[in-house]
Scaffold this active site. Sequence first.
Site, PDB file in Angstrom:
ATOM      1  N   GLY A   1      37.278  34.966  45.862  1.00 62.46           N
ATOM      2  CA  GLY A   1      38.287  36.008  45.865  1.00 62.46           C
ATOM      3  C   GLY A   1      38.257  36.783  46.999  1.00 62.46           C
TER       4      GLY A   1
ATOM      5  N   THR B   1      33.293  41.413  41.240  1.00 62.23           N
ATOM      6  CA  THR B   1      34.045  40.911  40.089  1.00 62.23           C
ATOM      7  C   THR B   1      34.134  39.404  40.468  1.00 62.23           C
ATOM      8  OG1 THR B   1      36.290  40.800  41.320  1.00 62.23           O
ATOM      9  CG2 THR B   1      35.592  42.843  40.000  1.00 62.23           C
TER      10      THR B   1
ATOM     11  N   ASN C   1      36.222  36.276  40.088  1.00 61.54           N
ATOM     12  CA  ASN C   1      37.855  35.883  39.857  1.00 61.54           C
ATOM     13  C   ASN C   1      38.015  34.683  38.872  1.00 61.54           C
ATOM     14  OD1 ASN C   1      39.141  37.907  41.978  1.00 61.54           O
ATOM     15  ND2 ASN C   1      37.144  37.279  42.685  1.00 61.54           N
TER      16      ASN C   1
ATOM     17  N   GLU D   1      40.055  39.371  36.927  1.00 63.93           N
ATOM     18  CA  GLU D   1      38.845  39.776  37.779  1.00 63.93           C
ATOM     19  C   GLU D   1      38.007  40.500  36.502  1.00 63.93           C
ATOM     20  OE1 GLU D   1      39.816  42.096  41.151  1.00 63.93           O
ATOM     21  OE2 GLU D   1      41.054  40.553  41.996  1.00 63.93           O
TER      22      GLU D   1
ATOM     23  N   TYR E   1      30.227  30.613  41.587  1.00 61.12           N
ATOM     24  CA  TYR E   1      31.378  30.179  42.051  1.00 61.12           C
ATOM     25  C   TYR E   1      31.375  28.881  41.463  1.00 61.12           C
ATOM     26  CZ  TYR E   1      32.128  34.155  45.334  1.00 61.12           C
ATOM     27  OH  TYR E   1      32.037  35.204  45.944  1.00 61.12           O
TER      28      TYR E   1
ATOM     29  N   ARG F   1      43.126  50.450  29.072  1.00 57.50           N
ATOM     30  CA  ARG F   1      44.084  51.329  29.697  1.00 57.50           C
ATOM     31  C   ARG F   1      45.088  50.262  30.505  1.00 57.50           C
ATOM     32  NH1 ARG F   1      43.959  51.473  35.280  1.00 57.50           N
ATOM     33  NH2 ARG F   1      41.805  51.151  36.227  1.00 57.50           N
TER      34      ARG F   1
ATOM     35  N   PHE G   1      46.989  53.536  42.447  1.00 60.31           N
ATOM     36  CA  PHE G   1      46.229  54.510  42.767  1.00 60.31           C
ATOM     37  C   PHE G   1      46.490  55.218  44.134  1.00 60.31           C
ATOM     38  CE2 PHE G   1      43.725  52.958  39.305  1.00 60.31           C
ATOM     39  CZ  PHE G   1      43.354  53.808  38.547  1.00 60.31           C
TER      40      PHE G   1
END
Length: 311
Positions: free
Chosen positions: A200, A211, A213, A261, A272, A285, A290
């Site tokens: 990613g 993260t 991906n 992610e 990977y 949420r 942001f």
Amino acid sequence: MRIIPISYPINMDDLDLIVGEQVVAIGDFDGVHLGHQEVIGRALRTAKNLGLKAAIMTFHPHPRAVMGQDRYTDLITPMSKKMKMFESLGVNHTYVVTFDASLMRLSPEHFVDQVLDRLGVESVICGFDFTFGFQGKGTPDSLCELSHGKFSVEVVRPFHMDGEKVSSTLIRESLQQGDIDTVTRLLGRPYSISGIVVDGEKRGRTLGFPTANIQLDESYVIPTNGVYAIKASVKGETYKGVMNIGVKPTFTTGELKPSFEAHLFDFSEQIYGEHMNVELIAFLRPERKFSSLDDLVTQIKIDVEMAKNKL
């Protein structure tokens, strides 16, 4: 479990199709939810009582997708997961029937005569809302009539939980609303997606939250964009974590297709190319934009703590 692909017209020279007398649970079974499990369980019990093999007949692609309802190209349980579920329930073999134009045009009478009769079924188990034949004109009642005593038909009543009928439609709607608690309750297990970990943009690493991906390996019903508490299985181990599903609006990439992610807690391996299965445990949420990276990092820390409490 044997997986037996068949298409119409059935070629009886294919000896793999000859399995003798059997009890067959028939339906699409997308989701293999608690209602579906009730139908399959009835077939398993009936087969045991009769001393016969228990089979499932399902269809691919989803009949509604072939009829032009595009949203059914995405599935709650793609075929490989569906087969694993069937096997875990104790099914002997599964017929995967190619649903195409020729089968779609088959009348209910011909479906019984040229499909069910030819497979030598002893008993057919179906849900109350099962339809078959051209334009779905065949119903459980007409299946009983068309059997002409050659096989028995058992119809399973709708399965209710907390006053709601368990259905694939309700599960799809709940996923699109982020109602993971309802999805888990109706499935009898967490909803899961899987795919290959790909390279990613590595933004998470620069923010202190690396993260994985994931590129999905099949066409899943995608839950609403947002942050989820998850359990992820990779290389034979299971880890807790958080996953963002969405288009990363803070970075204004212009992407419309959601990405997946996952940040795994206490994990630092290179994975990977590995296959990862992700169970969605709780919706934390909605995804949002942001005003700064500092605000994003602050929110991620909150997400992590919320996920740990949920897990």
